[in-house]
Write a protein that holds these residues in place. Structure first.
Motif, PDB file in Angstrom:
ATOM      1  N   ILE B 136     -21.526  31.735  15.228  1.00  0.00           N
ATOM      2  CA  ILE B 136     -21.079  32.675  14.189  1.00  0.00           C
ATOM      3  C   ILE B 136     -22.218  33.377  13.456  1.00  0.00           C
ATOM      4  O   ILE B 136     -21.974  34.187  12.566  1.00  0.00           O
ATOM      5  CB  ILE B 136     -20.118  31.999  13.174  1.00  0.00           C
ATOM      6  CG1 ILE B 136     -20.804  30.858  12.458  1.00  0.00           C
ATOM      7  CG2 ILE B 136     -18.839  31.546  13.864  1.00  0.00           C
ATOM      8  CD1 ILE B 136     -20.014  30.371  11.255  1.00  0.00           C
ATOM      9  N   GLU B 137     -23.474  33.085  13.816  1.00  0.00           N
ATOM     10  CA  GLU B 137     -24.567  33.815  13.168  1.00  0.00           C
ATOM     11  C   GLU B 137     -25.345  34.704  14.134  1.00  0.00           C
ATOM     12  O   GLU B 137     -25.630  35.862  13.828  1.00  0.00           O
ATOM     13  CB  GLU B 137     -25.508  32.830  12.452  1.00  0.00           C
ATOM     14  CG  GLU B 137     -24.854  32.245  11.221  1.00  0.00           C
ATOM     15  CD  GLU B 137     -25.637  31.152  10.535  1.00  0.00           C
ATOM     16  OE1 GLU B 137     -25.180  30.691   9.483  1.00  0.00           O
ATOM     17  OE2 GLU B 137     -26.705  30.740  11.038  1.00  0.00           O
ATOM     18  N   ARG B 138     -25.654  34.174  15.315  1.00  0.00           N
ATOM     19  CA  ARG B 138     -26.484  34.971  16.229  1.00  0.00           C
ATOM     20  C   ARG B 138     -25.827  36.281  16.654  1.00  0.00           C
ATOM     21  O   ARG B 138     -26.532  37.265  16.862  1.00  0.00           O
ATOM     22  CB  ARG B 138     -26.874  34.134  17.444  1.00  0.00           C
ATOM     23  CG  ARG B 138     -28.001  33.175  17.114  1.00  0.00           C
ATOM     24  CD  ARG B 138     -28.574  32.589  18.377  1.00  0.00           C
ATOM     25  NE  ARG B 138     -28.579  31.139  18.299  1.00  0.00           N
ATOM     26  CZ  ARG B 138     -28.804  30.343  19.338  1.00  0.00           C
ATOM     27  NH1 ARG B 138     -29.034  30.861  20.533  1.00  0.00           N
ATOM     28  NH2 ARG B 138     -28.796  29.043  19.186  1.00  0.00           N
ATOM     29  N   PRO B 139     -24.467  36.335  16.778  1.00  0.00           N
ATOM     30  CA  PRO B 139     -23.877  37.633  17.152  1.00  0.00           C
ATOM     31  C   PRO B 139     -24.131  38.728  16.111  1.00  0.00           C
ATOM     32  O   PRO B 139     -23.966  39.916  16.413  1.00  0.00           O
ATOM     33  CB  PRO B 139     -22.371  37.325  17.257  1.00  0.00           C
ATOM     34  CG  PRO B 139     -22.309  35.860  17.537  1.00  0.00           C
ATOM     35  CD  PRO B 139     -23.459  35.262  16.774  1.00  0.00           C
ATOM     36  N   LEU B 140     -24.539  38.351  14.895  1.00  0.00           N
ATOM     37  CA  LEU B 140     -24.801  39.348  13.858  1.00  0.00           C
ATOM     38  C   LEU B 140     -26.200  39.945  13.989  1.00  0.00           C
ATOM     39  O   LEU B 140     -26.584  40.823  13.221  1.00  0.00           O
ATOM     40  CB  LEU B 140     -24.636  38.718  12.469  1.00  0.00           C
ATOM     41  CG  LEU B 140     -23.218  38.241  12.117  1.00  0.00           C
ATOM     42  CD1 LEU B 140     -23.243  37.373  10.857  1.00  0.00           C
ATOM     43  CD2 LEU B 140     -22.283  39.428  11.923  1.00  0.00           C
ATOM     44  N   GLY B 141     -26.988  39.448  14.942  1.00  0.00           N
ATOM     45  CA  GLY B 141     -28.337  39.981  15.149  1.00  0.00           C
ATOM     46  C   GLY B 141     -29.292  39.628  14.024  1.00  0.00           C
ATOM     47  O   GLY B 141     -29.984  40.501  13.505  1.00  0.00           O
ATOM     48  N   PRO B 142     -29.332  38.366  13.632  1.00  0.00           N
ATOM     49  CA  PRO B 142     -30.189  38.007  12.500  1.00  0.00           C
ATOM     50  C   PRO B 142     -31.669  38.084  12.847  1.00  0.00           C
ATOM     51  O   PRO B 142     -32.043  38.146  14.011  1.00  0.00           O
ATOM     52  CB  PRO B 142     -29.799  36.555  12.208  1.00  0.00           C
ATOM     53  CG  PRO B 142     -29.321  36.023  13.523  1.00  0.00           C
ATOM     54  CD  PRO B 142     -28.680  37.179  14.225  1.00  0.00           C
ATOM     55  N   ASN B 143     -32.462  38.073  11.802  1.00  0.00           N
ATOM     56  CA  ASN B 143     -33.910  38.041  11.936  1.00  0.00           C
ATOM     57  C   ASN B 143     -34.373  36.864  11.099  1.00  0.00           C
ATOM     58  O   ASN B 143     -33.801  36.595  10.040  1.00  0.00           O
ATOM     59  CB  ASN B 143     -34.468  39.358  11.387  1.00  0.00           C
ATOM     60  CG  ASN B 143     -35.968  39.414  11.474  1.00  0.00           C
ATOM     61  OD1 ASN B 143     -36.660  38.669  10.804  1.00  0.00           O
ATOM     62  ND2 ASN B 143     -36.458  40.305  12.305  1.00  0.00           N
TER      63      ASN B 143
END
Ligand SMILES: [Zn+2]
Lengths: 171, 388
Positions: B136-143
């Motif tokens: 649920i976090e990596r699909p948001l393209g985090p940095n």
């Protein structure tokens, strides 16, 4: 400090040293793919998103309502069985205005990542991004509401919520 | 808790910290170990066990990194293991070695921390990204910078801290590092330089951040009876503590690192430190970003919540201040080869408490100090209290 350490060992290199092949290097590019089962709790959460709902869980012991949901309470270390439909509104718990993308390339238009504290939870939330907002107008505590992808385009992903946008305050 | 043997640090060594080293990880480890053994006139035969710390395998693209580093770490044919708790690893590796000796199992233990981040292209940041939740976090393209920015913002807004007060830390640590022979990015920067540097993810700007580094450190530990034969001035590990908060980081209030406070309380209780504000003479909290030093001073209970920025602005944390903080130059100045950076802080405590820190020496014969590291998903504190 040991007297040796007046001149610590180590040879610093520059990028040019590699380009000019003054030092040699060996290249490797891993090719791997993963397919993760979403599990019980996140599976249900993602199904909820596909249906346009935010689903959390409540621990029967400490009464804490959390999102993302889980099938155990890590505080009480007991199973959790109570699923709670939550509203798609909340407040900004914290946020940033990011001028770098995921691979550190520069962005002209910043992304605004934020932790959204979802209404009806015990100060719990998840990471998402803010849209339809001027960065300088945002504050911790700003009220926000989910903007959903069209129902036909939702596929059971955190990106089924496109972003959260500032919303009018409603009691 | 029963501790069978009091444990001393008797030797320390480190390589340069560099953006990109010619040496491999094994070679860096070897050089640091050689320095550490030479510093106390010991040979590898005198070492009974080896504790290694190194951060993600993904930096190196080498699985079994502990085993990969074994030979350079002096662990051939010895009881050996590697620990890894993200950024907390460097200080944790000392705790890991400490219990080898404190338990009475070994009389000597070599602690080695190595990191070579430069191999990972285009940037080790990419390897870091996998700490975000895979569903649920990596699909948001985090940095990676995001989590620091989010924590920093929460901290700043909770106490209404002006950015100037946070930027002071970068100015101080980069300046302190001018006196460190291993330093990678020691420099005189002004407050304006920090405040004018490129905004990466507000409130994080380029000069708020420590660099990517290669480097290694090593420490020699010995039980009390053995230590007294090795040196007239052992430095005692009197307290250790570590603690982890939940990985559900979006369910926590990031303004205060309570897991660091828990770890600090554990270490202080063991060391008999009742009033850290009075009894700690100087500190090496983890400073991968400038605000983290302040956050960690508060977590280490060295001041009241929200008070660290003010103390810094008043000069209290300068090397000649009342509570010197990061006299080494910290990660912001010396560099940040993840695990090695944490153990560098232990090296600094050792040298300072022996009066061997040269130009960096804190005046006034410091007796008691605390070092701390931090990491994983903003959730672990590792703390060590040492006395000269
Ligand atoms: Zn509970």
């Amino acid at each position: 400090m040991s007297k040796h350490l007046q001149k610590p060992p180590g040879v610093p290199l520059r990028e040019e040293d590699f380009e000019a092949q003054r030092v040699l290097s060996v290249m490797y590019r891993p090719k791997m793919r993963y397919s993760w089962a979403t599990g019980v709790a996140i599976g249900r959460f993602l199904k909820g998103l596909r249906a346009g709902k935010i689903i959390g869980t409540q621990c029967a012991h400490c009464r804490r309502i959390v999102v993302p949901p889980r099938v155990f309470c890590e505080w009480c270390f007991r199973p959790v069985n109570d699923w709670v439909d939550l509203p798609d509104t909340g407040i900004i718990n914290t946020f940033s205005v990011s001028y770098i993308s995921t691979d550190t390339t520069k962005l002209k238009t910043p992304i605004i990542p934020a932790v959204i504290e979802i209404d009806g939870t015990t100060h719990a939330g998840f990471l998402h991004v803010i849209g339809e907002a001027k960065p300088e107008t945002l504050k911790i505590g700003t009220r926000v509401k989910a903007v959903w992808a069209e129902s036909t385009k939702r596929r059971g992903s955190i990106t089924d919520i496109r972003y959260f946008k500032p919303a009018e305050w409603k009691p | 808790m029963q501790i069978k043997k009091r444990v001393a640090v008797v030797g320390a060594g480190m390589t340069k910290f560099m953006r990109r080293a010619q040496e491999t990880g094994k070679e860096l480890a070897f050089e640091a170990v050689r320095q550490a053994l030479d510093s106390c006139n010991m040979r590898i035969e005198d070492i009974q066990s080896v504790a290694l710390g190194s951060a993600p395998d993904a930096f190196d693209g080498v699985h079994m990194k502990g085993e990969y580093l074994l030979d350079g770490a002096g662990a051939w044919g010895k009881p050996y293991s590697r620990s890894f708790v993200g950024g907390g690893t460097g200080v944790f590796s000392l705790i890991h070695g400490w219990w080898h000796v404190a338990s009475g199992l070994f009389d000597t233990c070599l602690v080695v921390a190595e990191e070579k981040m430069s191999s990972c292209l285009p940037h080790p940041q990419t390897a870091f990204l996998t700490i975000f939740d895979n569903m649920i976090e990596r699909p948001l393209g985090p940095n990676l910078i995001w989590i620091f920015a989010l924590e920093m913002q929460r901290y700043m807004q909770t106490y209404k801290i002006p950015k100037e007060q946070i930027a002071q830390v970068a100015v101080k640590n980069k300046r302190n590092a001018l006196d460190h022979p291993s330093a990678q990015i020691a420099q005189k920067v002004t407050l304006q330089d920090v405040l004018n540097s490129e905004v990466m993810a507000y409130p994080v700007q380029r000069l708020d951040i420590s660099p990517v580094s290669d480097g290694a450190c090593a420490i020699v530990l010995a039980s009390e009876d053995v230590a007294r034969k090795i040196t007239d001035s052992p430095v005692w590990i009197d307290g250790v503590g570590w603690n982890l908060d939940t990985t559900y980081w979006t369910n926590r209030d990031l303004y205060f690192p309570r897991y660091v406070a828990n770890a600090a309380r554990m270490a202080y209780a063991m060391a008999g430190v009742r009033n850290p504000r009075k009894e700690i003479d100087f500190a090496e909290p983890y400073d991968p970003f400038d605000y983290k030093e302040l956050h960690h001073m508060e977590g280490l209970l060295l001041c009241r919540k929200g008070e660290a920025p003010k103390l810094t602005a008043e000069g209290v944390t300068e090397r000649d201040g009342n509570l010197p903080v990061c006299p080494s130059g910290g990660l912001l100045g010396v560099g940040n080869p993840i695990a090695a950076a944490g153990l560098m802080k232990i090296c600094e405590l050792f040298w300072q408490l022996r009066g061997e820190a040269g130009k960096r020496q804190i005046p006034g014969d410091p007796r008691t100090a605390v070092a701390q590291a931090w990491g994983d998903l903003m959730q672990i504190g590792t703390v060590v209290v040492m006395r000269g």
